[in-house]
Design a protein around this motif. Structure first.
Motif, PDB file in Angstrom:
ATOM      1  N   GLN A  69       0.823  -1.209   0.000  1.00 16.46           N
ATOM      2  CA  GLN A  69       0.000   0.000   0.000  1.00 16.46           C
ATOM      3  C   GLN A  69       0.861   1.264   0.000  1.00 16.46           C
ATOM      4  O   GLN A  69       0.388   2.338  -0.319  1.00 16.46           O
ATOM      5  N   LYS A  70       2.129   1.157   0.381  1.00 20.15           N
ATOM      6  CA  LYS A  70       3.008   2.324   0.486  1.00 20.15           C
ATOM      7  C   LYS A  70       4.039   2.421  -0.636  1.00 20.15           C
ATOM      8  O   LYS A  70       4.485   3.501  -0.975  1.00 20.15           O
ATOM      9  N   THR A  71       4.476   1.291  -1.169  1.00 20.00           N
ATOM     10  CA  THR A  71       5.561   1.269  -2.146  1.00 20.00           C
ATOM     11  C   THR A  71       5.041   0.699  -3.459  1.00 20.00           C
ATOM     12  O   THR A  71       4.561  -0.428  -3.492  1.00 20.00           O
ATOM     13  N   SER A  72       5.151   1.488  -4.528  1.00 24.56           N
ATOM     14  CA  SER A  72       4.691   0.993  -5.821  1.00 24.56           C
ATOM     15  C   SER A  72       5.701   1.344  -6.899  1.00 24.56           C
ATOM     16  O   SER A  72       6.374   2.367  -6.840  1.00 24.56           O
ATOM     17  N   ILE A  73       5.793   0.440  -7.854  1.00 26.72           N
ATOM     18  CA  ILE A  73       6.605   0.664  -9.043  1.00 26.72           C
ATOM     19  C   ILE A  73       5.615   0.716 -10.193  1.00 26.72           C
ATOM     20  O   ILE A  73       4.850  -0.224 -10.406  1.00 26.72           O
ATOM     21  N   GLU A  74       5.595   1.843 -10.915  1.00 30.01           N
ATOM     22  CA  GLU A  74       4.566   2.072 -11.926  1.00 30.01           C
ATOM     23  C   GLU A  74       5.187   2.420 -13.277  1.00 30.01           C
ATOM     24  O   GLU A  74       6.210   3.091 -13.343  1.00 30.01           O
ATOM     25  N   TRP A  75       4.511   1.946 -14.318  1.00 26.89           N
ATOM     26  CA  TRP A  75       4.941   2.194 -15.683  1.00 26.89           C
ATOM     27  C   TRP A  75       3.710   2.057 -16.573  1.00 26.89           C
ATOM     28  O   TRP A  75       2.833   1.259 -16.280  1.00 26.89           O
ATOM     29  N   GLY A  76       3.640   2.777 -17.660  1.00 28.64           N
ATOM     30  CA  GLY A  76       2.428   2.773 -18.489  1.00 28.64           C
ATOM     31  C   GLY A  76       2.655   2.329 -19.913  1.00 28.64           C
ATOM     32  O   GLY A  76       2.154   2.951 -20.842  1.00 28.64           O
ATOM     33  N   THR A 110       0.117   1.368 -15.632  1.00 29.91           N
ATOM     34  CA  THR A 110      -0.855   2.459 -15.622  1.00 29.91           C
ATOM     35  C   THR A 110      -1.526   2.685 -16.971  1.00 29.91           C
ATOM     36  O   THR A 110      -2.366   3.575 -17.089  1.00 29.91           O
ATOM     37  N   TYR A 111      -1.182   1.874 -17.978  1.00 29.34           N
ATOM     38  CA  TYR A 111      -1.822   2.023 -19.289  1.00 29.34           C
ATOM     39  C   TYR A 111      -3.319   1.763 -19.139  1.00 29.34           C
ATOM     40  O   TYR A 111      -3.739   0.779 -18.540  1.00 29.34           O
ATOM     41  N   GLY A 139      -3.272  -4.041 -13.243  1.00 27.35           N
ATOM     42  CA  GLY A 139      -3.209  -3.712 -14.660  1.00 27.35           C
ATOM     43  C   GLY A 139      -4.562  -3.875 -15.303  1.00 27.35           C
ATOM     44  O   GLY A 139      -5.591  -3.971 -14.620  1.00 27.35           O
ATOM     45  N   TYR A 140      -4.566  -3.937 -16.605  1.00 23.09           N
ATOM     46  CA  TYR A 140      -5.816  -4.092 -17.354  1.00 23.09           C
ATOM     47  C   TYR A 140      -5.833  -5.467 -18.019  1.00 23.09           C
ATOM     48  O   TYR A 140      -6.464  -6.377 -17.550  1.00 23.09           O
TER      49      TYR A 140
END
Length: 190
Positions: A69-76, A110-111, A139-140
């Motif tokens: 809930q605190k640490t995220s790695i995001e890419w789109g 995040t796409y 994701g989706y």
């Protein structure tokens, strides 16, 4: 991304295993490194000791976090984009390393697939004997590529819409939550 060429052993699994070194990643500069990749690159080739990489709270563009809930790695990114990415190269996190342990991190692609349904992998795990504890995968389409190898997922949250767990991995999902996001939405609808 550099693939780890280390052999790691889970300290919980054997009483004899101990962490030889802890590396801290903090984007503010108060840790050993500012990026995850710099920390991974600092692990010597053919390392035979347990090295812990601790991530401070925050979102990282590119292994222990302070909680999903605190640490995220995001890419789109997504497959079939203008740069020619495919399923294996569009993921937010990709691991071909064996014997890797990841805990307390959310991997999010995040796409927004609602407008154009494309593969948008949050994590691709292909090494053998990888263990993931209390992680999130969001994701989706094709959220978690459990591609090859034997993996263990405990207490993980996996969210997607279409084929959100796929691959040829021989994995155990223990007390993990799988959520089909917006399951009644028809592809292409506003």
């Amino acid at each position: 991304m550099t693939v780890l060429s280390t052999s790691l052993h889970v300290p919980v699994a054997t009483a004899a295993a101990s962490i030889a070194k802890t590396i801290v990643v903090n984007r503010s500069g108060t840790g050993d490194f500012r990026s995850v990749q710099e920390a991974i690159n600092s692990v010597p080739d053919y390392n035979n000791q347990w090295i812990k990489i601790h991530l401070a709270s925050g979102s990282y563009i590119l292994l222990e976090g302070e909680g999903a809930q605190k640490t995220s790695i995001e890419w789109g990114d997504y497959a079939s984009d203008s740069r020619g990415h495919d399923t294996a190269s569009c993921g937010t996190f990709t691991s071909y390393a064996s014997n890797i342990v990841v805990a307390g991190i959310t991997f999010k692609n995040t796409y927004d697939g609602y407008s154009h349904t494309k593969q948008a992998v949050a994590a691709l795990i292909a090494g053998d004997k990888s263990s993931l504890y209390s992680c999130g995968f969001v994701g989706y389409q094709d959220t978690l590529a459990d591609l090859f190898g034997r993996h263990y997922f405990k207490g993980c949250y996996i969210q997607g819409v279409t084929d959100f767990i796929f691959g040829l991995g021989q994995s155990i999902y223990e007390v993990s939550t799988r959520t089909c996001r917006d399951s009644i939405r028809v592809h292409g609808s506003p």
